[in-house]
Design an enzyme around this catalytic site. Sequence first.
Site, short mmCIF file in Angstrom:
data_model
loop_
_atom_site.label_atom_id
_atom_site.label_comp_id
_atom_site.label_asym_id
_atom_site.label_seq_id
_atom_site.Cartn_x
_atom_site.Cartn_y
_atom_site.Cartn_z
N ASP A 127 34.26 60.65 40.20
CA ASP A 127 33.40 60.20 39.10
C ASP A 127 31.94 60.65 39.25
O ASP A 127 31.19 60.62 38.28
CB ASP A 127 33.42 58.67 38.99
CG ASP A 127 34.75 58.14 38.48
OD1 ASP A 127 35.63 58.96 38.18
OD2 ASP A 127 34.91 56.91 38.39
N GLY A 170 36.43 58.40 34.45
CA GLY A 170 35.00 58.06 34.40
C GLY A 170 34.90 56.63 33.94
O GLY A 170 34.93 56.35 32.75
O1 F6P Z 1 38.25 56.88 41.90
C1 F6P Z 1 37.70 56.75 40.66
C2 F6P Z 1 38.79 56.73 39.62
O2 F6P Z 1 39.44 57.97 39.59
C3 F6P Z 1 38.25 56.35 38.24
O3 F6P Z 1 37.78 57.45 37.53
C4 F6P Z 1 39.45 55.69 37.62
O4 F6P Z 1 39.05 54.74 36.67
C5 F6P Z 1 40.13 55.03 38.77
O5 F6P Z 1 39.76 55.74 39.91
C6 F6P Z 1 41.63 54.96 38.63
O6 F6P Z 1 42.11 54.23 39.70
P1 F6P Z 1 43.64 54.08 40.10
O7 F6P Z 1 44.06 55.36 40.76
O8 F6P Z 1 43.65 52.95 41.05
O9 F6P Z 1 44.40 53.84 38.85
#
Ligand code: F6P
Length: 342
Positions: A127, A170
């Site tokens: 991000d 993001g």
């Molecule tokens: O690491 C940041 C991120 O990629 C964000 O952009 C996104 O909202 C989140 O992680 C998604 O997380 P997960 O993989 O736990 O669904």
Amino acid sequence: MRVGVLTGGGDCPGLNAVIRAVVRKGETRFGDELVGFADGWRGVVEDRVLPLDVERCRGILPRGGTILGTSRTNPYKIDGGAEAARATLERRQIDALVTIGGEDTLGVANRLGAEGVNVVGVPKTIDNDLSATEVTFGFHTAVQIATDAIDRLHTTAESHDRVIVCEVMGRHAGWIATYAGIAGGAAEIIVPEEPFDIETVCRKLQERHAKGRYASIVVVAEGARPREGTMSVTSGEVDQFGHQRLGGIGNQLAEEIERRTGFESRVTILGHVQRGGTPTAFDRVLATRFGIAAIDAVHDGDFGKMVALRAGEIVRVPLAEAVTELKTVDPALFHEVAEIFF
Ligand code: F6P
């Protein structure tokens, strides 16, 4: 020294390059013994370790993900979690812990550091929303993946004269959306920093399409929100750090655009494709520099710091400073560059 290493939070291309650099310099230059903790803070709380030496790191430089595994575990949200983490580090005689993560993982490192644990942080997130460093590794790779996808969406959108909404990651900051949107020639970029006005979005698309057969790519960050009371949106579950699971604004936006403009619309949610696979050369180099700088900080006894990139140089900043302020998209980049093409 016995140096622990962990990767926490969402995975990110370049994590393995950091691990490899820490291990290579730690083992061969300093004679360290490296200890890998499995699955981020969860492995420290549960005392689960993995072998980590130069041999184990062979071939991992171009590999996405993390050989140590990761999780969004917050020891401070588990009964006795922080005590268990400290006990593990003591039992395993860990002299220092290199913590590779984003604001949440580093926030835990900062708290444990204040309680006497020797920690050094390495910033990670696709991000790119950590204010203490100009850029985090993983961001460049995510932008490239999103740009490649947008390039592909253009040709199909043009063939069908459609609007395609491309949802990128993001949560709080629209860096991926802004960079990939500029690089991919998006007709609209919608970021979490400014609530969007659906009426304005649709009007601009109508003006654009009025010029003739003119397909449009709308890039939206998953954390984007409409202006209060202008469009209904749904929300998902919350994790141990209080973050909502996102993903869905793209669908709602595409439906609304089609309903309001009559333009046939489709949506592509890039999701975890942006985080998987091989890091770009830029991210491999940045991650390697961060890893080397982190093990150097350990041997300088410079704890409670995070390595960061500033004006092209790797510097050390206090962990506390690194986790306090979110880095949002530069308004000048958005309004003076990106918006010219909307
Ligand atoms: O690491 C940041 C991120 O990629 C964000 O952009 C996104 O909202 C989140 O992680 C998604 O997380 P997960 O993989 O736990 O669904």
